[in-house]
Design a protein around this motif. Structure first.
Motif, PDB file in Angstrom:
ATOM      1  N   GLY A  39       0.841  -1.276   0.106  1.00  0.00           N
ATOM      2  CA  GLY A  39       0.121  -0.109  -0.191  1.00  0.00           C
ATOM      3  C   GLY A  39       0.934   1.302  -0.066  1.00  0.00           C
ATOM      4  N   LEU A  40       2.157   1.142   0.563  1.00  0.00           N
ATOM      5  CA  LEU A  40       2.832   2.235   0.803  1.00  0.00           C
ATOM      6  C   LEU A  40       3.576   2.862  -0.808  1.00  0.00           C
ATOM      7  CD1 LEU A  40       4.878   1.725   3.983  1.00  0.00           C
ATOM      8  CD2 LEU A  40       3.131   3.514   3.709  1.00  0.00           C
ATOM      9  N   VAL A  41       3.556   1.674  -1.650  1.00  0.00           N
ATOM     10  CA  VAL A  41       4.201   2.221  -2.852  1.00  0.00           C
ATOM     11  C   VAL A  41       2.826   2.132  -3.976  1.00  0.00           C
ATOM     12  CG1 VAL A  41       6.351   1.407  -2.389  1.00  0.00           C
ATOM     13  CG2 VAL A  41       4.710  -0.285  -3.550  1.00  0.00           C
ATOM     14  N   ALA A  42       1.757   1.662  -3.740  1.00  0.00           N
ATOM     15  CA  ALA A  42       0.791   1.417  -4.506  1.00  0.00           C
ATOM     16  C   ALA A  42       0.351   2.972  -5.177  1.00  0.00           C
ATOM     17  CB  ALA A  42      -0.501   0.742  -4.129  1.00  0.00           C
ATOM     18  N   ASP A  43      -0.320   2.819  -6.392  1.00  0.00           N
ATOM     19  CA  ASP A  43      -0.653   3.995  -6.882  1.00  0.00           C
ATOM     20  C   ASP A  43      -2.388   4.280  -6.343  1.00  0.00           C
ATOM     21  OD1 ASP A  43       0.301   3.713 -10.528  1.00  0.00           O
ATOM     22  OD2 ASP A  43       1.119   4.718  -8.602  1.00  0.00           O
ATOM     23  N   GLY A  44      -2.550   5.504  -5.658  1.00  0.00           N
ATOM     24  CA  GLY A  44      -3.905   5.674  -5.085  1.00  0.00           C
ATOM     25  C   GLY A  44      -3.960   5.031  -3.691  1.00  0.00           C
ATOM     26  N   GLU A  45      -5.177   4.591  -3.241  1.00  0.00           N
ATOM     27  CA  GLU A  45      -5.413   4.205  -1.805  1.00  0.00           C
ATOM     28  C   GLU A  45      -5.801   2.990  -1.661  1.00  0.00           C
ATOM     29  OE1 GLU A  45      -9.617   5.192   0.101  1.00  0.00           O
ATOM     30  OE2 GLU A  45      -8.425   6.739   0.549  1.00  0.00           O
TER      31      GLU A  45
END
Ligand code: EPZ
Length: 421
Positions: free
Chosen positions: A384-390
């Motif tokens: 989640g820390l590197v994903a695009d968006g939420e």
């Protein structure tokens, strides 16, 4: 049910203080049952599993006083020698009261843990080891009924015991039991994890005579009694490793205080192989990265090899690394629960038996995912820390078992993480 909501794409910078090790605190709290006078511990992490263990000990009659990270445990008046199914099913590490209860009181009734998300997790080696020390062990109605009443002076007898498999809590249970046995016990093929060493150091402060902890042969010379002592819990190498991967993946620079590089050699080696810069002094580690990492092959094995508790975190790192990698899990038979959730975020992973084939993708997409077990959840946080968006992670009580103030520590490093119910 609490959720974590993470806005991805922020490089982490700054300092984070690593807490005391969950997997050292749990056996050491149980070791308090062995002492006739109060045991004082500092550096005890604020975790769900720690509070569960303190509740279990309290129900047995151990007087518990907790002030921040200091816990004083007085087992001078234990009245119950049982760990119920309700207790053990929420935390399998409750099995760690078995050895101490048997050694000090000659009787114990502990529920079989049953399986968990990552595997069947039997405790046959704990039972066989105690039988080798003369204990009568009966399994009835899902409980282990253990006794030494038939033995001379009702005391466990020192024995030489070879463990078929390297088992961390098995080694810990038998080491605690042997501490008060009549005669000397030699545990062969013992676990060498730093948390086993920390337990041995605490037991020796309490009057035990243990040598060889940290090697595959541990010798315990039984003594008549153990007393309280003061002990500071060793730092949590898995929490540290998790933040180190977070720094590497997000392309930042993070210094971990209260972290020991000598406990993380295999993890540091792999981070360097992936292209992160890792430096350290006696009690801190700094990780610096541009976020462009190479895919690296991982194979878990007992300490000092690559720890299974870091497998999910490195798989998350490989999902956005450059190239193809294999992640081989040799310790647990079902420790790939994070894979399906990572695939929901766009990861390219194929499972073949105990091997995951990971092909790096340019970016993950934020998604709603579900935590299934402690370290799988950690892997999802990293993704989640590197994903695009939420990214929204559900059932994060799993995380609260093993990570103290996770969102607070991450946000202090610049992350955008919030908890909602
Ligand atoms: C400890 O679990 C840790 N838990 C685990 O951390 C860790 O993943 C594991 O060691 C391996 O390092 C604590 O210390 C509280 P094992 P443990 O006995 O002791 C098999 C976390 O995320 N086995 O070393 O339960 C077993 O099925 C947790 O912090 C038997 O067959 O693990 C497994 O395949 C997850 N019979 C292997 O041995 C036995 O009697 C290693 O298990 C005992 C174990």
């Amino acid at each position: 049910m609490d959720k974590l909501i993470i806005e991805g794409g922020v490089p982490l910078h700054g300092e984070v203080v690593v807490s005391g090790a969950k997997n050292a605190a749990l056996p050491i709290l149980c070791a308090a049952l062995l002492a006739e006078t109060p045991l004082t511990l500092t550096g005890v992490p604020e975790l769900r599993d720690v509070s569960s263990t303190l509740t279990l000990l309290d129900t047995m009659g151990v007087k518990v006083v907790k002030e921040d990270d200091r816990v004083i445990l007085d087992a001078s008046d234990v009245a119950s020698f049982e760990a119920t199914y309700e207790m053990v099913k929420t935390m399998r590490a409750s099995i760690l009261v078995l050895g101490p209860l048997l050694a000090r009181f000659g009787t114990a009734r502990v529920s079989l843990p049953g399986g968990c998300a990552i595997g069947s997790r039997p405790v046959d080696l704990h039972i066989k080891g105690l039988q080798a020390m003369g204990a009568a062990m009966h399994i009835t109605h899902g409980y282990i009924q253990a006794s030494t009443l038939h033995l001379p002076n009702r005391r466990l007898q020192g024995a030489k015991y070879y463990m078929d498999l390297v088992t961390v809590t098995g080694t810990e249970n038998l080491m605690m039991a042997a501490a008060l046995a009549q005669g000397t016990t030699v545990l062969e093929n013992a676990a060498k994890e730093p948390e086993v060493v920390d337990l041995a150091e605490c037991l020796n402060k309490m009057g035990a005579k243990i040598s060889g902890a940290g090697t595959d042969t541990i010798t315990i010379e039984g003594v008549e009694r153990l007393t309280g002592a003061e002990h500071h819990i060793v730092c949590d190498r898995i929490e540290a490793g998790t933040y180190m991967v977070a720094a590497a993946m997000t392309g930042g620079e993070v210094t971990l205080k209260n972290a020991r590089a000598d406990l993380l050699e295999a993890v540091i080696e792999k981070l360097r192989e992936a292209g992160a810069q890792v430096s350290n002094d006696a009690d801190s580690i700094t990780v610096k990265s541009n976020g462009q990492l190479k895919a690296i092959n991982i194979r878990t094995a007992p300490h000092p090899a690559f720890p299974t508790d870091m497998q999910a975190q490195f798989m998350a790192m490989n999902t956005v690394a450059d190239g193809v990698s294999t992640v081989v899990e040799t310790i647990f038979e079902n420790r790939f629960m994070h894979v399906q959730e990572l695939q929901r975020m766009g990861a390219n992973i194929e499972i073949q038996g105990n091997t995951a084939l990971v092909k790096g993708v340019p970016a993950l997409e934020g998604a709603s995912v579900m935590a299934t077990d402690l370290r799988a959840s950690a892997g999802l946080v990293l993704a989640g820390l590197v994903a695009d968006g939420e990214t929204v992670i559900d059932r994060i009580y799993h995380l609260d078992r093993g990570y103290e103030r996770l969102e607070e520590k991450l946000n202090r490093l610049g992350a955008k993480v919030r908890r909602s119910n």
